[in-house]
Scaffold this active site. Sequence first.
Site, PDB file in Angstrom:
ATOM      1  N   GLU A 202      -2.853   0.522  11.284  1.00  0.00           N
ATOM      2  CA  GLU A 202      -4.691   1.019  12.281  1.00  0.00           C
ATOM      3  C   GLU A 202      -3.958   1.279  14.333  1.00  0.00           C
ATOM      4  OE1 GLU A 202      -7.844  -0.614   8.994  1.00  0.00           O
ATOM      5  OE2 GLU A 202      -8.044  -1.618  10.708  1.00  0.00           O
ATOM      6  N   GLU A 322      -5.627   1.766   2.683  1.00  0.00           N
ATOM      7  CA  GLU A 322      -6.664   1.239   2.534  1.00  0.00           C
ATOM      8  C   GLU A 322      -8.002   1.851   2.296  1.00  0.00           C
ATOM      9  OE1 GLU A 322      -7.499  -1.341   5.656  1.00  0.00           O
ATOM     10  OE2 GLU A 322      -5.031  -1.839   6.288  1.00  0.00           O
TER      11      GLU A 322
END
EC number: 3.2.1.78
Length: 408
Positions: A202, A322
Amino acid sequence: MKCLCFIVLLAIVIAQSYVGVEAAPSDGFVSRNGVQFILNGKPFYANGFNAYWLAYEATDPTTRFKITNVFQNATSLGLTIARTWGFRDGAIYRALQTAPGSYDEQTFQGLDFVIAEAKRIGIKLIILLVNNWDDYGGKKQYVDWARSKGEVVSSNDDFYRNPVIKDFYKNHVKTVLNRVNTFTKVAYKDEPAIMAWQLMNEPRCGVDKSGKTLMDWINEMAPFVKSVDPNHLLSTGHEGFYGDSSPERKNSLNPVSANTVGADFIANHNIDAIDFASMHCGSDLWFQRLDQNSRLAFIKRWLEGHIEDAQNILKKPVILAEFGLGSDTPRYTLANRDGVFTTTYDIIYASAQKGGSAAGALFWEVISEGMSNFAGPSSIILSDKSSTVNIISEHARKMGLLGETTRK
């Protein structure tokens, strides 16, 4: 003492059992052709899960059975991919990198075991190289290391700009990719059980909202990783937030808070050294108070927008790396979680069925039985007979059949 001797003997036996182990049916490097992944010359779909804790638990030989259980349960359901951490930095318990360039051998052998067991059972791994977040060290730890050596750094986002810190990261990349597995005797960079590396979990750079700093870092690090390891696929670890290269998408799809994180889904993936696009769908984190219908509508817009852009602009596969629904979400019910999984999987399947860019989805997250200390709001135990596990299994079956149909 007898117990200790038994554990040591068992570890030796296990290590010897991997030498010359027969290749699992999934063996071979995953590559890409246009918007599809290819395995052994045939289309490959990524059905899988996140399990960040694998190397941590495998560091202790007495708890390695948890990795085996998860992988065996996963393959029994038709799952093919596990996404996990290849980092654990700093002065923390079971750290992998204890200081720049210094590694704990026992923890590294834990990661060795994860890779060896994935190879034996037939799971492919996506391994991340550092964390954007402070958890398990992350870019903050790299900045702290540089500060302790006299570097003038003012923000954790100096991770992307400071030459000393960038060298720390490059050295970590070289160490991990050149590591020779103590079980299989194969270097990580030569190991087909690894599907791909991701540069960071991320990546964000809030100090430069224009996106230039993060873009420059990816432009430097992606070719560097490829220079060390040309065998494996590479992606960013991106959440999928749009930037200034796509103003319409940025305004229509991004959560408002994402417009200040310096990420750019199109620009960050539109370089030759990045093989596939990555996105996440954290609808439960980004919009906690959405009602179920609004949540599902957002998921549909978010996924379809990224799939379309991966197909038409990037011309690369995209993995939803995710997704899920945490039990701490307001008005959470199991039925709502099932709705999130069903909607997500239906969109991925619709694209894959047409030969489109959606190459698979990895839910967050799997834990093994007896891991209550690791359980989070989104944790799933694959051996449970829950309705969500049934949905996971059915999607894996459909994608598997699609793969077989495509191969004829």
